[in-house]
Motif scaffolding. Structure first.
Motif, short mmCIF file in Angstrom:
data_model
loop_
_atom_site.label_atom_id
_atom_site.label_comp_id
_atom_site.label_asym_id
_atom_site.label_seq_id
_atom_site.Cartn_x
_atom_site.Cartn_y
_atom_site.Cartn_z
N PHE A 107 39.19 11.86 -13.08
CA PHE A 107 38.84 13.45 -13.41
C PHE A 107 39.06 14.26 -12.58
O PHE A 107 38.89 13.92 -11.11
N LEU A 108 39.53 15.32 -13.05
CA LEU A 108 40.10 16.63 -11.69
C LEU A 108 39.71 17.81 -12.34
O LEU A 108 40.26 18.31 -13.37
N ARG A 109 38.96 18.52 -11.55
CA ARG A 109 38.68 19.67 -11.71
C ARG A 109 38.93 20.79 -10.26
O ARG A 109 37.92 20.38 -9.59
N GLY A 110 39.93 21.39 -10.11
CA GLY A 110 40.31 21.52 -8.76
C GLY A 110 40.59 20.44 -7.84
O GLY A 110 41.28 19.56 -8.25
N VAL A 111 40.09 20.57 -6.70
CA VAL A 111 40.36 19.27 -5.79
C VAL A 111 38.89 19.04 -5.38
O VAL A 111 38.15 19.76 -5.15
N PRO A 112 38.74 17.74 -5.09
CA PRO A 112 39.60 16.42 -5.02
C PRO A 112 39.40 15.88 -6.47
O PRO A 112 38.34 16.10 -7.28
N GLU A 113 40.07 15.09 -6.72
CA GLU A 113 39.97 14.03 -7.78
C GLU A 113 38.96 13.04 -7.76
O GLU A 113 38.66 12.82 -6.64
N GLN A 114 38.18 12.61 -8.70
CA GLN A 114 37.30 11.72 -8.87
C GLN A 114 37.71 10.49 -9.56
O GLN A 114 38.01 10.90 -10.92
N ALA A 115 37.88 9.27 -9.25
CA ALA A 115 38.52 8.22 -9.90
C ALA A 115 37.32 7.16 -10.03
O ALA A 115 36.40 6.78 -9.08
N TYR A 116 37.14 6.64 -11.19
CA TYR A 116 36.33 5.26 -11.75
C TYR A 116 36.84 4.21 -11.98
O TYR A 116 37.64 4.35 -13.11
N GLU A 117 36.53 3.14 -11.83
CA GLU A 117 37.31 1.78 -12.09
C GLU A 117 36.16 0.92 -12.87
O GLU A 117 35.11 0.76 -12.41
N PHE A 118 36.69 0.33 -13.99
CA PHE A 118 35.81 -0.66 -14.58
C PHE A 118 36.88 -1.82 -15.16
O PHE A 118 38.17 -1.37 -15.42
N SER A 119 36.33 -2.94 -15.22
CA SER A 119 37.13 -4.00 -16.02
C SER A 119 36.58 -4.37 -17.33
O SER A 119 35.32 -4.29 -17.66
N LEU A 120 37.86 -4.76 -18.14
CA LEU A 120 37.56 -5.06 -19.63
C LEU A 120 38.11 -6.32 -19.69
O LEU A 120 39.38 -6.66 -19.63
N PRO A 121 37.07 -7.40 -20.21
CA PRO A 121 37.86 -8.60 -20.52
C PRO A 121 38.47 -8.57 -21.83
O PRO A 121 38.03 -7.67 -22.71
N LEU A 122 39.66 -9.14 -21.95
CA LEU A 122 40.47 -9.22 -23.09
C LEU A 122 40.29 -10.24 -24.04
O LEU A 122 40.85 -10.13 -25.37
N SER A 123 39.71 -11.47 -23.63
CA SER A 123 39.50 -12.60 -24.36
C SER A 123 38.16 -12.71 -24.90
O SER A 123 37.21 -12.17 -23.88
N ASP A 124 37.96 -13.24 -25.98
CA ASP A 124 36.37 -13.36 -26.50
C ASP A 124 35.64 -14.49 -25.93
O ASP A 124 34.49 -14.78 -26.36
N GLU A 125 36.52 -15.42 -25.18
CA GLU A 125 35.84 -16.47 -24.62
C GLU A 125 35.43 -16.45 -23.33
O GLU A 125 35.73 -15.52 -22.59
N GLY A 126 34.10 -17.11 -22.90
CA GLY A 126 33.59 -17.14 -21.74
C GLY A 126 33.04 -15.63 -21.40
O GLY A 126 32.71 -15.31 -20.43
#
Length: 126
Positions: A107-126
């Motif tokens: 997300f960027l509005r003026g300065v500085p940018e704010q970044a957020y990370e998250f992980s998404l599993p791609l398999s339905d197993e486990g």
């Protein structure tokens, strides 16, 4: 559609909550559906023309090291007015052999940018 467990992340100096709803994949791209509560300022009337706009973009990498770039998106006020609802896409298509996608929403509005990370599993197993 792949339900990711509706991850919730505090964003924008803790004033909002990003909820990741789903990951949808096609043969050419993928899309992350999300909401932000309370709504993003740009989605609440009246929008001040003097206020800098809020930009959002996506970067991603899978567990195999493949990188994915922003392919556009859209957002707006929910019909009940309580949140921003949106989606942001990335490309190319996610590698079939990948098991996990780490997404970085910036997300960027003026300065500085704010970044957020998250992980998404791609398999339905486990």
């Amino acid at each position: 559609m792949h339900d990711d467990g509706k991850q919730r992340i505090r964003i924008l100096d803790g004033r909002h909550e990003l909820t990741v709803h789903a990951l949808t994949m096609t043969t050419e791209a993928f899309t992350v559906a999300y909401s932000v509560t309370p709504p993003l300022p740009d989605d609440l009337p009246p929008v001040s023309p003097a206020a800098p706009p809020l930009f959002l973009w996506l970067e991603a990498v899978d567990d195999l090291g493949n990188q994915y770039t922003d392919y556009g998106g859209a957002h707006g006020l929910s019909t009940d007015g309580l949140r921003t609802e949106g989606s942001v896409s990335g490309r190319p298509a996610i590698a079939a052999e990948a098991d996990c996608l780490t997404v970085r929403m910036v997300f960027l509005r003026g300065v500085p940018e704010q970044a957020y990370e998250f992980s998404l599993p791609l398999s339905d197993e486990g």
